[in-house]
Design an enzyme around this catalytic site. Structure first.
Site, PDB file in Angstrom:
ATOM      1  N   HIS A 179      10.337  15.913 -46.510  1.00 33.63           N
ATOM      2  CA  HIS A 179      11.488  16.236 -47.348  1.00 33.63           C
ATOM      3  C   HIS A 179      12.422  15.051 -47.566  1.00 33.63           C
ATOM      4  O   HIS A 179      13.325  15.126 -48.410  1.00 33.63           O
ATOM      5  CB  HIS A 179      12.234  17.447 -46.762  1.00 33.63           C
ATOM      6  N   ASP A 215      14.368  26.395 -47.720  1.00 28.98           N
ATOM      7  CA  ASP A 215      13.955  25.699 -46.507  1.00 28.98           C
ATOM      8  C   ASP A 215      14.253  26.566 -45.284  1.00 28.98           C
ATOM      9  O   ASP A 215      15.245  27.301 -45.280  1.00 28.98           O
ATOM     10  CB  ASP A 215      14.781  24.391 -46.413  1.00 28.98           C
ATOM     11  N   HIS A 230      15.045  25.093 -42.620  1.00 27.08           N
ATOM     12  CA  HIS A 230      15.989  24.213 -41.930  1.00 27.08           C
ATOM     13  C   HIS A 230      17.148  23.839 -42.855  1.00 27.08           C
ATOM     14  O   HIS A 230      17.073  24.045 -44.067  1.00 27.08           O
ATOM     15  CB  HIS A 230      15.269  22.949 -41.458  1.00 27.08           C
ATOM     16  N   ASP A 258      18.453  20.597 -43.085  1.00 23.67           N
ATOM     17  CA  ASP A 258      18.284  19.229 -43.603  1.00 23.67           C
ATOM     18  C   ASP A 258      19.632  18.600 -43.936  1.00 23.67           C
ATOM     19  O   ASP A 258      19.746  17.791 -44.848  1.00 23.67           O
ATOM     20  CB  ASP A 258      17.360  19.195 -44.840  1.00 23.67           C
ATOM     21  N   HIS A 293      13.652  13.378 -42.438  1.00 23.00           N
ATOM     22  CA  HIS A 293      13.461  14.563 -43.296  1.00 23.00           C
ATOM     23  C   HIS A 293      14.487  15.658 -42.975  1.00 23.00           C
ATOM     24  O   HIS A 293      14.578  16.639 -43.719  1.00 23.00           O
ATOM     25  CB  HIS A 293      12.014  15.098 -43.241  1.00 23.00           C
ATOM     26  N   ASP A 327      10.897  23.413 -49.758  1.00 24.70           N
ATOM     27  CA  ASP A 327      10.141  23.041 -48.551  1.00 24.70           C
ATOM     28  C   ASP A 327       9.256  24.240 -48.207  1.00 24.70           C
ATOM     29  O   ASP A 327       9.775  25.347 -47.986  1.00 24.70           O
ATOM     30  CB  ASP A 327      11.146  22.759 -47.426  1.00 24.70           C
ATOM     31  N   ASP A 337       7.968  25.179 -45.679  1.00 28.62           N
ATOM     32  CA  ASP A 337       8.236  25.862 -44.400  1.00 28.62           C
ATOM     33  C   ASP A 337       9.271  26.992 -44.545  1.00 28.62           C
ATOM     34  O   ASP A 337       9.498  27.755 -43.603  1.00 28.62           O
ATOM     35  CB  ASP A 337       8.582  24.883 -43.272  1.00 28.62           C
ATOM     36  N   GLU A 393       6.428  19.016 -47.948  1.00 24.32           N
ATOM     37  CA  GLU A 393       6.074  19.367 -46.559  1.00 24.32           C
ATOM     38  C   GLU A 393       4.748  20.129 -46.419  1.00 24.32           C
ATOM     39  O   GLU A 393       4.518  20.781 -45.392  1.00 24.32           O
ATOM     40  CB  GLU A 393       7.213  20.123 -45.855  1.00 24.32           C
TER      41      GLU A 393
HETATM   42 MN   LIG Z   1      13.118  20.500 -45.406  1.00 18.29          MN
END
Ligand SMILES: [Mn+2]
Length: 297
Positions: free
Chosen positions: A99, A122, A124, A126, A139, A224, A226, A269
């Site tokens: 990312h 995402d 996360h 980030d 990332h 992303d 994920d 990702e």
């Molecule tokens: Mn990310």
């Protein structure tokens, strides 16, 4: 946008921003899901500009921002590619890579259009900078960097940033404590998995579009994989349980297409080494097609 019928694919074989390797093969995996053929079938006028390949580090040179020289150098090249695509009146679709590449693509979209909104999908946040990050993995920093909240050295090639109040995070379920404070202080709207559970993804997407499109030229999407639950997207470096279902992910993309406000996309990702028979590469390809107008009926 009419430019959504004209797209440029730009790959970037970046895995220096993550601790697990292999995500540099993401662009290959997404193309191998018959991306080109499917774009043609969908009536999209596409060009593929190939991949940007980062320089390899001799060693990990900066514990606070690992591989920052190579990441910034490759992102500067990505920035110019994306600017060129936008100048040609085409929509950039950036295939990552980890990312950290969003710190190359998003500043170019900001530069071309002026005020833009940003939807960051995402697991996360980030939203770390070099002092809040525990790992030094870059990332985990691009969202913060493109909002002008540091690290400044991640985006030395720009002076214009995205307004965090025009930014929405969707799908959060693994955010560091300091990072959460930084997101709040910046004024980013975060719709966590709990929020999605409570009111449903369509309400969340409508709110996200409202926030990011108000007084902006349109919306950049940074996706992303994920964000999607690991059962459906096993090929990611940092899986977190209980993410977006497949239908939530597709509905999100379909609604974004319907808004006609999307300017550009990062799809990042995908890690083929950790994947199962390119499940995640195929998913990333299909999500791109949905954002470009593919519907289920
Ligand atoms: Mn990310």
């Amino acid at each position: 946008m009419d430019s959504m019928k004209k797209v440029d694919i730009i790959g970037i074989q970046m895995d220096l921003g993550a601790s697990r390797r292999g995500v540099n093969m993401g662009p290959l995996a997404i193309r191998h899901a018959d991306l080109h053929e499917k774009l043609t079938q969908q009536g999209i006028d596409w060009r593929d500009k190939g991949d940007i390949i980062p320089l390899q580090p001799e060693r990990l040179d900066n514990a606070k921002m690992k591989n920052s020289n190579q990441i910034v150098e490759a992102n500067a090249r990505l920035y110019h590619e994306v600017l060129e695509t936008l100048a040609d009146g085409r929509m950039p679709i950036v295939l990552g890579g980890d990312h950290s590449v969003a710190a190359g693509s998003i500043p170019a979209v900001r530069r071309h259009y002026g005020e833009i909104g940003l939807i960051w999908i995402d697991a996360h946040g980030d939203f770390n900078d070099d002092s809040s990050s525990e790992s030094g993995n870059m990332h985990g920093m691009p969202f913060s960097a493109v909002c002008g909240r540091g690290p400044a050295s991640m985006v030395p090639f720009v002076s214009e940033f995205v307004n965090p109040k025009k930014c929405v995070q969707i799908g959060a379920r693994d955010v560091d404590k300091l990072e959460r404070e930084r997101l709040k202080a910046a004024g980013v709207t975060v719709f966590s998995m709990t929020d999605i559970d409570r009111v449903g993804i369509s309400t969340i997407v409508n709110k996200a579009i409202e926030i990011t499109s108000k007084d902006t030229r349109g919306i950049h999407i940074s996706f992303d994989v994920d964000a999607v639950t690991p059962d459906a997207a096993p090929g990611v470096g940092t899986p977190v349980h209980s993410g977006l279902t497949l239908r939530e992910s597709f509905l999100l993309m379909e609604m974004l297409y319907e808004s006609r406000l999307v300017l550009s996309l990062d799809m990042v990702e995908v890690n083929p080494i950790l994947d199962e028979r390119n499940t995640t590469g195929n998913l990333a390809c299909e999500l791109i097609l949905s954002l470009l107008g593919k519907t289920v009926f």
